[in-house]
Design an enzyme around this catalytic site. Structure first.
Site, PDB file in Angstrom:
ATOM      1  N   MET A 159       1.607   4.650   4.374  1.00  0.00           N
ATOM      2  CA  MET A 159       2.755   3.799   4.692  1.00  0.00           C
ATOM      3  C   MET A 159       2.358   2.816   5.776  1.00  0.00           C
ATOM      4  O   MET A 159       1.995   3.227   6.889  1.00  0.00           O
ATOM      5  CB  MET A 159       3.951   4.654   5.135  1.00  0.00           C
ATOM      6  CG  MET A 159       4.522   5.538   4.037  1.00  0.00           C
ATOM      7  SD  MET A 159       5.865   6.616   4.605  1.00  0.00           S
ATOM      8  CE  MET A 159       4.938   7.914   5.445  1.00  0.00           C
ATOM      9  N   MET A 160       2.427   1.543   5.454  1.00  0.00           N
ATOM     10  CA  MET A 160       2.050   0.517   6.416  1.00  0.00           C
ATOM     11  C   MET A 160       2.930   0.595   7.654  1.00  0.00           C
ATOM     12  O   MET A 160       4.151   0.718   7.551  1.00  0.00           O
ATOM     13  CB  MET A 160       2.134  -0.863   5.762  1.00  0.00           C
ATOM     14  CG  MET A 160       1.122  -1.057   4.641  1.00  0.00           C
ATOM     15  SD  MET A 160       1.340  -2.613   3.728  1.00  0.00           S
ATOM     16  CE  MET A 160       0.888  -3.792   5.002  1.00  0.00           C
TER      17      MET A 160
ATOM     18  N   CYS B 130       1.708  -1.423  -3.875  1.00  0.00           N
ATOM     19  CA  CYS B 130       2.509  -1.967  -2.781  1.00  0.00           C
ATOM     20  C   CYS B 130       3.250  -3.216  -3.228  1.00  0.00           C
ATOM     21  O   CYS B 130       2.628  -4.176  -3.690  1.00  0.00           O
ATOM     22  CB  CYS B 130       1.621  -2.284  -1.586  1.00  0.00           C
ATOM     23  SG  CYS B 130       2.551  -2.897  -0.167  1.00  0.00           S
TER      24      CYS B 130
ATOM     25  N   LYS C 161      -3.515   4.377  -6.671  1.00  0.00           N
ATOM     26  CA  LYS C 161      -2.071   4.549  -6.453  1.00  0.00           C
ATOM     27  C   LYS C 161      -1.360   3.375  -7.103  1.00  0.00           C
ATOM     28  O   LYS C 161      -1.682   2.220  -6.832  1.00  0.00           O
ATOM     29  CB  LYS C 161      -1.716   4.627  -4.972  1.00  0.00           C
ATOM     30  CG  LYS C 161      -0.261   5.047  -4.739  1.00  0.00           C
ATOM     31  CD  LYS C 161       0.019   5.347  -3.276  1.00  0.00           C
ATOM     32  CE  LYS C 161       1.388   6.006  -3.112  1.00  0.00           C
ATOM     33  NZ  LYS C 161       2.511   5.144  -3.512  1.00  0.00           N
TER      34      LYS C 161
ATOM     35  N   ASN D 264       4.952  10.708  -7.082  1.00  0.00           N
ATOM     36  CA  ASN D 264       5.460  10.140  -5.840  1.00  0.00           C
ATOM     37  C   ASN D 264       6.793   9.451  -6.138  1.00  0.00           C
ATOM     38  O   ASN D 264       6.998   8.938  -7.226  1.00  0.00           O
ATOM     39  CB  ASN D 264       4.422   9.144  -5.292  1.00  0.00           C
ATOM     40  CG  ASN D 264       4.892   8.396  -4.059  1.00  0.00           C
ATOM     41  OD1 ASN D 264       4.714   7.182  -3.959  1.00  0.00           O
ATOM     42  ND2 ASN D 264       5.472   9.094  -3.103  1.00  0.00           N
ATOM     43  N   GLY D 265       7.696   9.475  -5.154  1.00  0.00           N
ATOM     44  CA  GLY D 265       8.951   8.753  -5.297  1.00  0.00           C
ATOM     45  C   GLY D 265      10.158   9.664  -5.427  1.00  0.00           C
ATOM     46  O   GLY D 265      10.251  10.431  -6.396  1.00  0.00           O
ATOM     47  N   GLY D 266      11.062   9.620  -4.461  1.00  0.00           N
ATOM     48  CA  GLY D 266      12.334  10.322  -4.567  1.00  0.00           C
ATOM     49  C   GLY D 266      12.304  11.807  -4.273  1.00  0.00           C
ATOM     50  O   GLY D 266      13.350  12.454  -4.294  1.00  0.00           O
TER      51      GLY D 266
ATOM     52  N   GLY E 229       6.699  10.599   1.180  1.00  0.00           N
ATOM     53  CA  GLY E 229       6.523   9.505   2.124  1.00  0.00           C
ATOM     54  C   GLY E 229       7.398   9.660   3.337  1.00  0.00           C
ATOM     55  O   GLY E 229       7.132  10.461   4.219  1.00  0.00           O
ATOM     56  N   ARG E 230       8.506   8.938   3.363  1.00  0.00           N
ATOM     57  CA  ARG E 230       9.324   8.895   4.568  1.00  0.00           C
ATOM     58  C   ARG E 230       9.973  10.222   4.928  1.00  0.00           C
ATOM     59  O   ARG E 230      10.264  10.473   6.098  1.00  0.00           O
ATOM     60  CB  ARG E 230      10.354   7.765   4.454  1.00  0.00           C
ATOM     61  CG  ARG E 230       9.716   6.440   4.835  1.00  0.00           C
ATOM     62  CD  ARG E 230      10.330   5.243   4.184  1.00  0.00           C
ATOM     63  NE  ARG E 230       9.626   4.044   4.641  1.00  0.00           N
ATOM     64  CZ  ARG E 230       8.437   3.641   4.172  1.00  0.00           C
ATOM     65  NH1 ARG E 230       7.817   4.336   3.245  1.00  0.00           N
ATOM     66  NH2 ARG E 230       7.861   2.541   4.642  1.00  0.00           N
TER      67      ARG E 230
END
EC number: 1.3.1.-
Length: 392
Positions: free
Chosen positions: A36-37, A120, A160, A233-235, A256-257
């Site tokens: 994550m940037m 991205c 990715k 990845n995702g959700g 991620g977050r």
């Protein structure tokens, strides 16, 4: 599982039995923290590794040009503590010569894998010379890029990506991308964000929530490319959901977050709940003591940076949903103005947090949607056929 992660730990079945490692090796990337940037910098990864010994960590995406042009200052961008293994360097770029040079320069830093960014959606990436998610429209170039990177390193090179870009969002187009890249390059492991990217009109944050999740596309890839490895990845925001994805057949899960904003409850449960091995047993106070030593050792290491805010930023979710969290953040805002060391910052702010919280060790993470993938088999798209098969 062994066929997909043959270079990692040896284990007959996933998850709830105890995993074993071969000497000088790591567990497979059943759980990883997304690149994550502006988030997964050296400071966050240091904190993450204090909490979980076995989660796979990724750097922020580094542009190949940054690595090449900062040749005399590489430690600032590429160095990390050996404790951060297993760690993956994510590279972005669209210039083959610079990708080759960047990979050569990164070789000395001993990353465990290199990941090539094709996902991205940020305008400062996707709009600059066919970079990031836009590369999904150029699978032959992606294969060339992977081949160039692989020729200049001795570690695996992974990809990715998203499930599509703009109007190029059919399952067959996703499969065409995977098929061409894997056929024309050494790439065998794809980390797939199960949303498409919309490159015009949506911000990066909106691209993480507005395009609908299509987990059926991801699980279709597992069916149609049995010789490749896929991480979802995702959700996915909890340990329960991670285990549900793995139980449904995913080879790995990337958060991620959720792992950034609630590191104690997410990362603190990875070792036991995902890998079946004991957690570190550290309390929050002990983690903070170790992190403080690190923080003060690197404060203003490069002149004006890193700053106190840079170092403390990963801690802002450390007391997520705990008593005193709001007061602690208010004290932190004030302490940024006056404190000159991480030690003094913590001394001034931690009075807001009860001892019972500071001296607690890991507890079971909040429940998630354990049935998230229960009916995924009935939702799969029709099997993929290559154009060659259609022609026959």
């Amino acid at each position: 599982m062994l066929g997909f992660f043959s270079g990692y730990a040896k284990k007959e079945q996933h998850s709830h039995s105890v995993a074993t490692m071969v000497e000088n090796d790591y567990f497979p990337p059943w759980f990883s923290v997304a690149p994550m940037m502006d988030w997964t910098d050296n400071h966050y990864r240091t904190l993450a590794r204090l909490i979980s010994k076995h989660a796979w960590l990724y750097t922020e995406m580094l542009a190949a040009e940054t690595i090449v042009y900062q040749k005399g200052n590489l430690d600032r961008f590429l160095s990390y503590s050996p404790d951060q293994h297993p760690i993956v360097l994510q590279i972005g770029g669209s210039n083959l010569e610079n990708l080759a040079k960047a990979t050569k320069l990164a070789y000395a830093y001993d990353y465990d894998e290199i990941n090539f960014n094709c996902g991205c959606p940020s305008p400062r990436v996707a709009g600059r010379g066919c970079f990031g998610a836009r590369l999904m429209l150029e699978p032959k170039f992606v294969a060339e890029a992977i081949s160039v990177i692989a020729a200049n390193t001795n570690v695996p090179v992974t990809v990715k990506c998203r499930i599509g870009v703009d109007d190029h969002d059919s399952y067959n187009e996703l499969c065409d991308f995977i098929y061409k890249v894997s056929s024309l390059s050494p790439a065998r492991h794809f980390i797939v964000h199960s949303r498409k990217a919309l490159l015009n009109g949506l911000s990066p944050a909106e691209n993480r929530s507005i395009p609908p999740l299509k987990y059926e596309y991801f699980y279709g890839l597992l069916r149609d490319f049995p010789d490749l490895t896929f991480t979802i990845n995702g959700g996915i925001t909890s340990i329960d959901e991670t285990n549900a994805a793995l139980k449904a057949g995913a080879h790995g899960v990337m958060l991620g977050r959720a792992a950034y904003h609630n590191p104690w409850h997410i990362l603190g449960n990875v070792d036991a709940a995902i890998y079946g091995v004991p957690s570190s047993g550290l309390t929050r106070r002990q983690v903070l003591e170790k992190y403080q030593v690190y923080g003060d050792s690197v404060l203003q290491q490069y002149g004006l940076g890193p700053t106190m805010r840079d170092i403390v930023k990963p801690l802002l979710g450390f007391f997520h949903s705990e008593p005193g969290n709001g007061l602690w953040k208010r004290k932190a805002d004030s302490a940024f103005q006056t404190c000159t060391t991480v030690k003094s910052f913590l001394e001034e702010t931690l009075v807001a947090i009860p001892d019972s919280v500071l001296d607690s060790s890991f507890v079971k993470s909040p429940p998630g949607r354990g049935d998230l993938f229960a009916n995924i088999g009935s939702l799969l798209p029709p099997p993929y056929r290559t154009r060659d098969e259609d022609a026959v």
